[in-house]
Design a protein around this motif. Sequence first.
Motif, PDB file in Angstrom:
ATOM      1  N   MET A  27       0.834  -1.185   0.000  1.00 33.03           N
ATOM      2  CA  MET A  27       0.000   0.000   0.000  1.00 33.03           C
ATOM      3  C   MET A  27       0.880   1.250   0.000  1.00 33.03           C
ATOM      4  O   MET A  27       1.898   1.298   0.663  1.00 33.03           O
ATOM      5  CB  MET A  27      -0.903  -0.011   1.234  1.00 33.03           C
ATOM      6  CG  MET A  27      -1.908   1.073   1.223  1.00 33.03           C
ATOM      7  SD  MET A  27      -3.171   0.698   2.452  1.00 33.03           S
ATOM      8  CE  MET A  27      -3.894   2.280   2.581  1.00 33.03           C
ATOM      9  N   ILE A  28       0.461   2.263  -0.753  1.00 35.28           N
ATOM     10  CA  ILE A  28       1.236   3.498  -0.874  1.00 35.28           C
ATOM     11  C   ILE A  28       0.976   4.367   0.360  1.00 35.28           C
ATOM     12  O   ILE A  28      -0.171   4.562   0.751  1.00 35.28           O
ATOM     13  CB  ILE A  28       0.828   4.256  -2.149  1.00 35.28           C
ATOM     14  CG1 ILE A  28       1.076   3.394  -3.379  1.00 35.28           C
ATOM     15  CG2 ILE A  28       1.590   5.564  -2.261  1.00 35.28           C
ATOM     16  CD1 ILE A  28       0.577   4.004  -4.665  1.00 35.28           C
ATOM     17  N   PRO A  29       2.064   4.883   0.974  1.00 34.52           N
ATOM     18  CA  PRO A  29       1.876   5.731   2.154  1.00 34.52           C
ATOM     19  C   PRO A  29       1.023   6.963   1.839  1.00 34.52           C
ATOM     20  O   PRO A  29       1.059   7.506   0.742  1.00 34.52           O
ATOM     21  CB  PRO A  29       3.295   6.146   2.533  1.00 34.52           C
ATOM     22  CG  PRO A  29       4.170   5.105   1.907  1.00 34.52           C
ATOM     23  CD  PRO A  29       3.457   4.651   0.682  1.00 34.52           C
ATOM     24  N   GLU A  30       0.255   7.383   2.850  1.00 39.57           N
ATOM     25  CA  GLU A  30      -0.658   8.511   2.666  1.00 39.57           C
ATOM     26  C   GLU A  30       0.052   9.779   2.228  1.00 39.57           C
ATOM     27  O   GLU A  30      -0.451  10.525   1.395  1.00 39.57           O
ATOM     28  CB  GLU A  30      -1.400   8.783   3.980  1.00 39.57           C
ATOM     29  CG  GLU A  30      -2.323   7.680   4.388  1.00 39.57           C
ATOM     30  CD  GLU A  30      -2.843   7.878   5.804  1.00 39.57           C
ATOM     31  OE1 GLU A  30      -2.478   8.871   6.468  1.00 39.57           O
ATOM     32  OE2 GLU A  30      -3.614   7.020   6.245  1.00 39.57           O
ATOM     33  N   LYS A  31       1.225  10.037   2.793  1.00 39.71           N
ATOM     34  CA  LYS A  31       1.942  11.276   2.485  1.00 39.71           C
ATOM     35  C   LYS A  31       2.314  11.324   1.001  1.00 39.71           C
ATOM     36  O   LYS A  31       2.244  12.383   0.374  1.00 39.71           O
ATOM     37  CB  LYS A  31       3.186  11.404   3.358  1.00 39.71           C
ATOM     38  CG  LYS A  31       3.771  12.778   3.346  1.00 39.71           C
ATOM     39  CD  LYS A  31       4.766  12.955   4.461  1.00 39.71           C
ATOM     40  CE  LYS A  31       5.202  14.397   4.514  1.00 39.71           C
ATOM     41  NZ  LYS A  31       5.994  14.702   5.674  1.00 39.71           N
ATOM     42  N   ILE A  32       2.680  10.194   0.429  1.00 38.66           N
ATOM     43  CA  ILE A  32       3.021  10.149  -0.993  1.00 38.66           C
ATOM     44  C   ILE A  32       1.775  10.408  -1.836  1.00 38.66           C
ATOM     45  O   ILE A  32       1.824  11.150  -2.828  1.00 38.66           O
ATOM     46  CB  ILE A  32       3.683   8.808  -1.360  1.00 38.66           C
ATOM     47  CG1 ILE A  32       5.057   8.707  -0.709  1.00 38.66           C
ATOM     48  CG2 ILE A  32       3.801   8.658  -2.872  1.00 38.66           C
ATOM     49  CD1 ILE A  32       5.727   7.373  -0.886  1.00 38.66           C
ATOM     50  N   LEU A  33       0.651   9.824  -1.446  1.00 38.67           N
ATOM     51  CA  LEU A  33      -0.596  10.063  -2.166  1.00 38.67           C
ATOM     52  C   LEU A  33      -0.974  11.537  -2.143  1.00 38.67           C
ATOM     53  O   LEU A  33      -1.409  12.090  -3.150  1.00 38.67           O
ATOM     54  CB  LEU A  33      -1.729   9.225  -1.580  1.00 38.67           C
ATOM     55  CG  LEU A  33      -1.689   7.738  -1.899  1.00 38.67           C
ATOM     56  CD1 LEU A  33      -2.815   7.015  -1.159  1.00 38.67           C
ATOM     57  CD2 LEU A  33      -1.810   7.515  -3.385  1.00 38.67           C
ATOM     58  N   LYS A  46       1.094  14.051  -1.820  1.00 42.38           N
ATOM     59  CA  LYS A  46       2.050  14.779  -2.674  1.00 42.38           C
ATOM     60  C   LYS A  46       1.683  14.630  -4.145  1.00 42.38           C
ATOM     61  O   LYS A  46       1.777  15.589  -4.919  1.00 42.38           O
ATOM     62  CB  LYS A  46       3.481  14.314  -2.415  1.00 42.38           C
ATOM     63  CG  LYS A  46       4.024  14.819  -1.105  1.00 42.38           C
ATOM     64  CD  LYS A  46       5.469  14.435  -0.928  1.00 42.38           C
ATOM     65  CE  LYS A  46       5.947  14.874   0.424  1.00 42.38           C
ATOM     66  NZ  LYS A  46       6.708  16.094   0.376  1.00 42.38           N
ATOM     67  N   VAL A  47       1.259  13.450  -4.545  1.00 40.22           N
ATOM     68  CA  VAL A  47       0.813  13.236  -5.923  1.00 40.22           C
ATOM     69  C   VAL A  47      -0.442  14.063  -6.190  1.00 40.22           C
ATOM     70  O   VAL A  47      -0.553  14.723  -7.222  1.00 40.22           O
ATOM     71  CB  VAL A  47       0.557  11.731  -6.194  1.00 40.22           C
ATOM     72  CG1 VAL A  47      -0.141  11.521  -7.517  1.00 40.22           C
ATOM     73  CG2 VAL A  47       1.872  10.962  -6.147  1.00 40.22           C
ATOM     74  N   TYR A  48      -1.372  14.056  -5.235  1.00 39.43           N
ATOM     75  CA  TYR A  48      -2.600  14.845  -5.344  1.00 39.43           C
ATOM     76  C   TYR A  48      -2.266  16.329  -5.486  1.00 39.43           C
ATOM     77  O   TYR A  48      -2.783  17.020  -6.369  1.00 39.43           O
ATOM     78  CB  TYR A  48      -3.459  14.583  -4.103  1.00 39.43           C
ATOM     79  CG  TYR A  48      -4.665  15.471  -3.950  1.00 39.43           C
ATOM     80  CD1 TYR A  48      -5.754  15.349  -4.803  1.00 39.43           C
ATOM     81  CD2 TYR A  48      -4.734  16.409  -2.925  1.00 39.43           C
ATOM     82  CE1 TYR A  48      -6.883  16.145  -4.653  1.00 39.43           C
ATOM     83  CE2 TYR A  48      -5.851  17.203  -2.760  1.00 39.43           C
ATOM     84  CZ  TYR A  48      -6.923  17.072  -3.631  1.00 39.43           C
ATOM     85  OH  TYR A  48      -8.023  17.855  -3.463  1.00 39.43           O
ATOM     86  N   ALA A  49      -1.382  16.839  -4.636  1.00 33.60           N
ATOM     87  CA  ALA A  49      -0.994  18.250  -4.684  1.00 33.60           C
ATOM     88  C   ALA A  49      -0.271  18.568  -5.991  1.00 33.60           C
ATOM     89  O   ALA A  49      -0.485  19.630  -6.587  1.00 33.60           O
ATOM     90  CB  ALA A  49      -0.106  18.591  -3.492  1.00 33.60           C
TER      91      ALA A  49
END
Length: 99
Positions: A1-7, A9-12
């Motif tokens: 599972m991808i860490p929330e912080k990376i998600l 950062k991708v979203y931003a």
Amino acid sequence: MIPEKILWKVYAGALGAVTTIVSQKVVEGVWKYVTGDEETPEPNDPEVSTVKAISWALASGIGIAGSQLLMHRFVNKRWMKFSSVNPITGKSLGDEDDD
């Protein structure tokens, strides 16, 4: 599972890219409306007046930087609601500061 912080950062990053494209189009449209010119000036063209080149640089810089600032604030507020952590300071929203 991808860490929330990376998600986030991708979203931003994705939201930042879209915001930049949209704000660039908005600034160009406003420039054309205000000046009556059919095209935005090319600031590096020596045939474009210095005043017009600087005006375009300021208008586009302020428009895009302002939209990026608003977008980052929006994303950071969403992050704080989602994770209860300030994305800038890294502090939990429940932490008390002794300063």
